[in-house]
Design a protein around this motif. Structure first.
Motif, mmCIF file in Angstrom:
data_model
loop_
_atom_site.group_PDB
_atom_site.id
_atom_site.type_symbol
_atom_site.label_atom_id
_atom_site.label_comp_id
_atom_site.label_asym_id
_atom_site.label_seq_id
_atom_site.Cartn_x
_atom_site.Cartn_y
_atom_site.Cartn_z
ATOM 1 N N ILE A 158 -1.163 -67.492 -7.447
ATOM 2 C CA ILE A 158 -0.503 -67.672 -7.102
ATOM 3 C C ILE A 158 0.871 -68.420 -7.876
ATOM 4 N N PRO A 159 2.279 -68.026 -7.478
ATOM 5 C CA PRO A 159 2.744 -67.492 -6.800
ATOM 6 C C PRO A 159 2.231 -66.023 -8.019
ATOM 7 N N THR A 160 2.618 -64.661 -7.438
ATOM 8 C CA THR A 160 2.298 -63.655 -8.420
ATOM 9 C C THR A 160 3.205 -62.376 -8.156
ATOM 10 N N ASP A 161 3.125 -61.386 -8.994
ATOM 11 C CA ASP A 161 3.412 -60.391 -8.054
ATOM 12 C C ASP A 161 3.160 -58.586 -9.171
ATOM 13 N N ALA A 162 3.110 -57.911 -8.640
ATOM 14 C CA ALA A 162 2.362 -56.872 -9.251
ATOM 15 C C ALA A 162 2.971 -55.494 -8.396
ATOM 16 N N SER A 163 3.336 -54.592 -9.466
ATOM 17 C CA SER A 163 4.297 -53.627 -9.481
ATOM 18 C C SER A 163 3.502 -51.922 -9.444
ATOM 19 N N LYS A 164 3.995 -51.301 -8.501
ATOM 20 C CA LYS A 164 3.374 -49.881 -8.591
ATOM 21 C C LYS A 164 4.337 -49.306 -8.467
ATOM 22 N N ILE A 165 4.288 -47.915 -9.561
ATOM 23 C CA ILE A 165 5.307 -46.908 -8.912
ATOM 24 C C ILE A 165 4.781 -45.445 -8.475
ATOM 25 N N PHE A 166 5.739 -45.451 -7.133
ATOM 26 C CA PHE A 166 5.940 -44.241 -5.948
ATOM 27 C C PHE A 166 6.715 -43.106 -6.496
ATOM 28 N N HIS A 167 5.808 -41.740 -6.408
ATOM 29 C CA HIS A 167 6.592 -40.746 -6.529
ATOM 30 C C HIS A 167 6.443 -40.058 -5.149
ATOM 31 N N THR A 168 7.299 -38.791 -5.387
ATOM 32 C CA THR A 168 8.072 -38.376 -4.018
ATOM 33 C C THR A 168 6.318 -37.514 -4.036
ATOM 34 N N GLY A 189 7.681 -34.987 -7.051
ATOM 35 C CA GLY A 189 7.606 -35.620 -8.394
ATOM 36 C C GLY A 189 8.390 -36.529 -8.939
ATOM 37 N N GLU A 190 9.658 -35.617 -8.771
ATOM 38 C CA GLU A 190 10.763 -36.607 -9.648
ATOM 39 C C GLU A 190 11.193 -38.055 -9.124
ATOM 40 N N VAL A 191 11.482 -38.541 -8.202
ATOM 41 C CA VAL A 191 12.084 -39.186 -7.560
ATOM 42 C C VAL A 191 10.598 -40.325 -8.350
ATOM 43 N N ARG A 192 11.039 -41.275 -9.025
ATOM 44 C CA ARG A 192 10.082 -42.723 -9.173
ATOM 45 C C ARG A 192 10.350 -43.231 -8.160
ATOM 46 N N ILE A 193 9.848 -44.255 -7.539
ATOM 47 C CA ILE A 193 9.971 -45.929 -6.769
ATOM 48 C C ILE A 193 8.617 -46.859 -7.248
#
Ligand code: AMP
Length: 527
Positions: free
Chosen positions: A423-433, A473-477
């Protein structure tokens, strides 16, 4: 308030222990442990209520534990950052004479004389006491502190510790892990490259940490722990045996007699400590309770080391399950460990030292004081953080002790940041509707090693709203989780299509809101 290089206040290191706390500071380049007016270098982490709005902390509070157990709050670190319904809180409830109730956020709270206190409020009393001791000892105002926590503390426990500092009127400069602090203190003035193992058995928690020390750099390779294994459990094991002896001798049932059980725990702890220096001890508890005919019961029995060892051996063995885990995570064999440090009051118990020595095939380092070494390391870090850039200062590279993940359908958890990541660290993930025209998604954040949600700690959740209505599925966050240098989790989100960023606050599943923390501040109450 600022405690940067220009600020006027002093920055100290505080080891906020389950049983005892210690405060240290760097003076003229040397770390020193600060004592109270009576010369005590450690303070019991005990808060005695029952004086109107006032409370008494430390040695004076410890003294009233046996005659006013329902007003005397101890080992509160075992409750910090815990949910009310957790198993740990249930176990603690069986041990104490004061009340534990549910707070408005599902957190465990302390109830004494009809008044309810958030756990960070109680810890803040201890911190304020340590601050006052440091101010009296140095003659300077103390404004900032590096505070240590067990390496295995999760996000909520760290956050609650920070809240305690704020309530006590202290700027928390950094939360650092107790074993890392111990290694800092050990390495101070040493210029060797070494692998260090820190075995930390305190009043309430056990941590095992493996570090690589190089000149100027301390890198944690792995950490593992059990936040509910410590000296209190040793006391409990001995107290249970004592209770059975008394119950058999006098044909009574003391299981619901809190006052008697507190006295037995106190006697058990004293016997355990005495057995560190003696092969056998006499245990005496006068006026423990009354038997069925109303006659007073006293305890008088003998406990020797081998008997005590039988009672506590399962606890010692449990620590080595954790040690094995930390060693395998670090990818090292015991032969590659150059120094073994013992931290925490329980490591004064000879059977613990012997077991550790046997496991590593070497004597643990004898020159460090297990009660003070953590506060000394914290003071060194406080000094580094308030001196501005110092090329000689040690760099700390710590790790996150538990895996951070996101809840998925079916009650599962998808890991995002594995345990033992630097740490410090980060990670991302894509969420869909998941549905057409869905305008919000709810994201659950978990910490722990299980793939099942139910077995992990729910840190909290957040809702992403204001999403564009669109086919599923169209909206990606993109959600990004980060863990800061204090081990505290943050989250941010961005709509991949529009680039619109969302402010996210993780609503803690327990603990305090920042408004509540501000309201509880002692300095606002003229403490
Ligand atoms: P800590 O949380 O590091 O202050 O550790 C406190 C724990 O260490 C308590 O359970 C104490 O009873 C225990 N302890 C302190 N000194 C001794 C000793 N000499 N022998 C055995 N246990 C001790």
């Amino acid at each position: 308030m600022s405690t940067g290089p220009d600020s006027k206040g002093l920055a100290v290191g505080i080891d906020l222990g389950t049983s005892n706390s210690v405060v240290a500071v760097v003076r003229d380049g040397e770390p020193v442990v600060l004592a109270d007016a009576q010369g005590n270098r450690t303070q019991p982490s005990v808060v005695a209520y029952g004086y109107g709005n006032a409370s008494v902390v430390g040695h004076r509070a410890r003294q009233q534990l046996t005659y006013a157990p329902e007003n005397t709050v101890f080992s509160v670190k075992r409750l910090i950052g815990r949910r009310y319904g957790s198993e740990e809180v249930e176990r603690m409830r069986r041990m104490v004479a004061w009340g534990i109730t549910e707070g408005p956020h599902g957190d465990a709270r302390v109830r004494v004389q009809g008044k309810v206190y958030a756990v960070p409020e109680v810890s803040a009393r201890v911190l304020a006491h340590m601050k006052a001791i440091a101010e009296a000892a140095t003659g300077e105002p103390v404004t900032g502190a590096v505070i240590t926590v067990p390496a295995y503390f999760n996000d909520q426990q760290r956050q609650a510790t920070r809240d305690a500092a704020t309530i006590a009127g202290l700027e928390c400069l950094r939360i650092i892990n107790e074993p890392t602090a111990a290694a800092l203190a050990y390495g101070y003035g040493r210029e060797q490259r070494q692998h260090i193992a820190v075995y930390d058995l305190g009043g309430g928690t056990f941590d095992m940490t493996i570090l690589r020390m190089e000149p100027g750099v301390y890198e944690v390779l792995s950490t593992a722990g059990d936040t509910f294994l410590g000296g209190d459990d040793f006391d409990d094991a001995i107290a249970t045996w004592l209770r059975q002896v008394v119950e058999q001798q006098h044909d009574v049932d003391l299981s619901d007699n809190h006052a008697a059980r507190t006295k037995l725990r106190d006697a058990a702890e004293r016997a355990k400590v005495a057995l560190s220096g003696l092969p056998a001890v006499e245990v005496r508890v006068p006026n423990l309770a009354r038997d069925r005919s109303g006659k007073g019961i006293s305890v008088h029995t003998r406990l020797d080391r081998s008997q005590a060892l039988k009672l506590v051996m399962p606890l010692i063995q449990r620590t080595f399950v954790v040690v094995d885990d930390a060693m395998s995570q670090a990818g090292l064999s015991t032969a590659q460990i150059d120094a073994v440090l013992l931290v925490g009051g329980m490591t004064r118990f000879p059977p613990v030292r012997e077991a550790v020595g046997k496991y590593f095939g070497q004597e643990p380092v004898g020159s460090i004081n297990p009660d003070e070494v953590v506060a000394v390391g914290a003071a060194l870090q406080a000094h580094t953080l308030t001196q501005g850039f110092d090329p000689e200062a040690a760099v700390l590279l710590d790790v996150t002790p538990q895996t951070l993940g996101v809840g998925t359908v079916g009650g599962f958890v998808e890991p995002l940041i594995p345990r033992n990541t630097a740490i410090p660290t980060d990670a991302s993930k894509i969420f869909h509707t998941a549905h057409d025209n869905q305008t919000e998604v709810r994201i659950l954040v978990y910490q722990g090693e299980s793939r099942m949600q139910a077995d992990n700690e729910l840190l909290g959740h957040f809702v992403l709203d204001g999403l564009r209505p669109a086919p599923r599925g169209e909206v990606r966050i993109r959600v990004t989780f980060s863990i800061d240098a204090d081990g505290i989790v943050h989250a941010s989100a961005v709509d991949e299509e529009t680039g619109r960023a969302q402010e996210i606050t993780i609503e803690a599943s327990s603990g305090l809101t920042q408004e509540e923390v501000q309201e509880m501040r002692f300095d606002d109450l003229g403490f």
